[in-house]
Design an enzyme around this catalytic site. Structure first.
Site, mmCIF file in Angstrom:
data_model
loop_
_atom_site.group_PDB
_atom_site.id
_atom_site.type_symbol
_atom_site.label_atom_id
_atom_site.label_comp_id
_atom_site.label_asym_id
_atom_site.label_seq_id
_atom_site.Cartn_x
_atom_site.Cartn_y
_atom_site.Cartn_z
ATOM 1 N N LYS A 38 57.490 37.558 42.264
ATOM 2 C CA LYS A 38 57.123 38.978 42.154
ATOM 3 C C LYS A 38 55.942 39.289 43.080
ATOM 4 O O LYS A 38 55.266 38.374 43.562
ATOM 5 C CB LYS A 38 56.756 39.300 40.704
ATOM 6 C CG LYS A 38 55.528 38.539 40.212
ATOM 7 C CD LYS A 38 55.323 38.705 38.711
ATOM 8 C CE LYS A 38 54.109 37.924 38.240
ATOM 9 N NZ LYS A 38 53.975 37.959 36.769
ATOM 10 N N TYR A 266 25.855 47.724 55.244
ATOM 11 C CA TYR A 266 25.461 48.885 54.442
ATOM 12 C C TYR A 266 24.481 48.520 53.335
ATOM 13 O O TYR A 266 24.674 47.535 52.624
ATOM 14 C CB TYR A 266 26.688 49.511 53.783
ATOM 15 C CG TYR A 266 27.675 50.122 54.747
ATOM 16 C CD1 TYR A 266 27.269 51.055 55.702
ATOM 17 C CD2 TYR A 266 29.020 49.776 54.685
ATOM 18 C CE1 TYR A 266 28.189 51.624 56.572
ATOM 19 C CE2 TYR A 266 29.944 50.338 55.547
ATOM 20 C CZ TYR A 266 29.524 51.263 56.495
ATOM 21 O OH TYR A 266 30.425 51.814 57.337
HETATM 22 C C1 LIG Z 1 53.868 36.581 36.452
HETATM 23 C C2 LIG Z 1 54.633 35.998 35.345
HETATM 24 C C3 LIG Z 1 54.887 34.615 35.305
HETATM 25 C C4 LIG Z 1 54.244 33.631 36.252
HETATM 26 O O1 LIG Z 1 52.944 33.372 35.800
HETATM 27 P P1 LIG Z 1 52.001 32.282 36.520
HETATM 28 O O2 LIG Z 1 50.808 32.210 35.678
HETATM 29 O O3 LIG Z 1 51.731 32.833 37.886
HETATM 30 O O4 LIG Z 1 52.775 31.025 36.588
HETATM 31 C C5 LIG Z 1 55.733 34.148 34.331
HETATM 32 N N1 LIG Z 1 56.284 34.985 33.427
HETATM 33 C C6 LIG Z 1 56.040 36.301 33.405
HETATM 34 C C7 LIG Z 1 56.679 37.155 32.378
HETATM 35 C C8 LIG Z 1 55.193 36.856 34.352
HETATM 36 O O5 LIG Z 1 54.943 38.171 34.328
#
Ligand SMILES: *Cc1c(COP(=O)(O)O)cnc(C)c1O
Length: 374
Positions: A38, A266
């Protein structure tokens, strides 16, 4: 570096992704592994990373939303893909036609997917998600018995196949994990009483996959670990045999020497304690560099680590290199594999009071990706 080298570049080592998946598969030992790609594979590039993860032994892919799943299909990836976070009016029919498996978090979603299956004239493969205590997505425990019965009815009607049952942990404490695993077991028993026999049972993401054998069931969903970063603030990826896939690099575009007492960037939050050489790096918060890390993070130039001096700006920040020489064109590594003496994404996370996940995922659109290790 030549004039054609991008100003800001994330180099993604696909060999590291492959090796990390292989290492994780061996350590975790489950029959099935989702590689979670994702958010553009946590900023690493969804399509190339998905291919590398599959080559390393993942047998399926997980994404948040349908658009991400469809992007993988458009690229010609045919491995099973699960998407679990849906709009209020999701286009499940399109998803089914693209052979995407659908995570179900409510009775309404189950109904919508069954209707879409009817229209598409093909059964939907779904994974029912139980909320075991994260209080985010997932069917609430109260609604679960009715949802599993409805899912079984839809299965009998030929509209749905319940391929999986899953949930997600909060990562709060060992005790909280235990409470959630117990709740998940009760949910599985309820599903089984309703006549469901899911092929994939999954609760653990990277953290629990690495450290909580009880949460592994027959499938895990691995995100951060495949990128070679740690799910834990206090444990290094190398402890688990993982190596970071991403190196963020740039180069020095200006160098100068300032006298003692001169302020930098800044607000002059940094003032040179002694005469100091400075290097200007053309990467800023527009590129995902956290302004929060101003004056705290370090970068590597010429094999040495030097601090960010003063505020990170939108397009640039300044590095104080003391009496070290620095020249226009010198390579700057913001983060990469700490085994090579450079800061890690986790170092940046600590400097910005956040997590490694956010550091790699938030890279902005001006950062080009280059792939090695294919
Ligand atoms: C993002 C996500 C994962 C992966 O989690 P990690 O900690 O990056 O391994 C697994 N399951 C769900 C539902 C997620 O949203």
């Amino acid at each position: 570096m030549t004039g054609t080298t991008p100003l800001r570049e994330a180099v993604i080592d696909l060999g590291a992704v492959r090796d990390n998946v292989r290492t994780l598969r061996e350590r975790v030992g489950t029959e099935h592994v989702f590689a979670v790609v994702k958010a553009n594979a946590y900023g690493h590039g969804a399509v190339p990373v998905a291919r590398a993860a599959l080559a390393g032994g993942a047998d399926r892919l997980g994404v948040a939303d349908l658009a991400e799943a469809l992007e993988l299909r458009s690229a010609g990836i045919v491995a099973p893909v699960l998407a679990w976070l849906h709009d209020s009016e999701p286009d499940f029919e399109k998803a089914l036609r693209a052979d995407i498996q659908i995570g179900i978090s409510s009775q309404a979603q189950l109904d919508a997917v069954a209707e879409a299956a009817e229209r598409a004239a093909r059964p939907a493969a779904v994974h029912l998600k139980l909320d075991t205590g994260l209080s985010r997505n997932g069917v609430s425990p109260d609604a679960w018995p009715a949802v599993v019965r409805a899912a079984r009815a839809a299965e009998t009607a030929g509209l749905v196949r319940v391929a999986g049952v899953f949930s997600h942990l909060s990562g709060t404490s060992a005790e909280a994990d235990t409470v959630q695993v117990d709740a998940f077991d009760r949910g599985l028993a309820e599903a089984s009483r309703a006549g469901l026999d899911p092929e994939f049972v999954h609760l653990a993401a990277s953290g629990a996959a690495l450290t909580l054998p009880r949460a592994r069931y027959n499938t895990v969903r691995l995100g951060i670990a495949i990128y070679g970063l740690s799910p834990f603030g206090d444990r290094e990826p190398s402890e688990f045999g993982l190596r970071p896939a991403m190196t963020l690099r740039s180069r020095v575009i200006a160098a100068r020497r300032i006298p003692e007492g001169q302020g930098v960037s800044y607000g002059h939050t940094y003032r040179a304690p002694t005469p100091t050489n400075l290097a200007l790096v053309p990467v800023g918060y527009a590129d995902g560099i956290p302004r929060q890390a101003s004056g705290r993070a370090e970068v590597a130039i010429g094999g040495r680590r030097h601090p960010v001096a003063g505020r990170v700006a939108m397009d640039q920040f300044v590095v104080a290199v003391g009496e070290n020489g620095v020249a226009v064109g010198d390579e700057v590594v913001l983060f990469g594999d700490p085994a090579q003496g450079v800061p890690s994404a986790e170092d940046w996370a600590r400097a910005a009071d956040t997590i490694g996940y956010e550091i790699v995922t938030r890279l902005g659109p001006r950062v080009t990706r280059r792939y090695i290790g294919e």
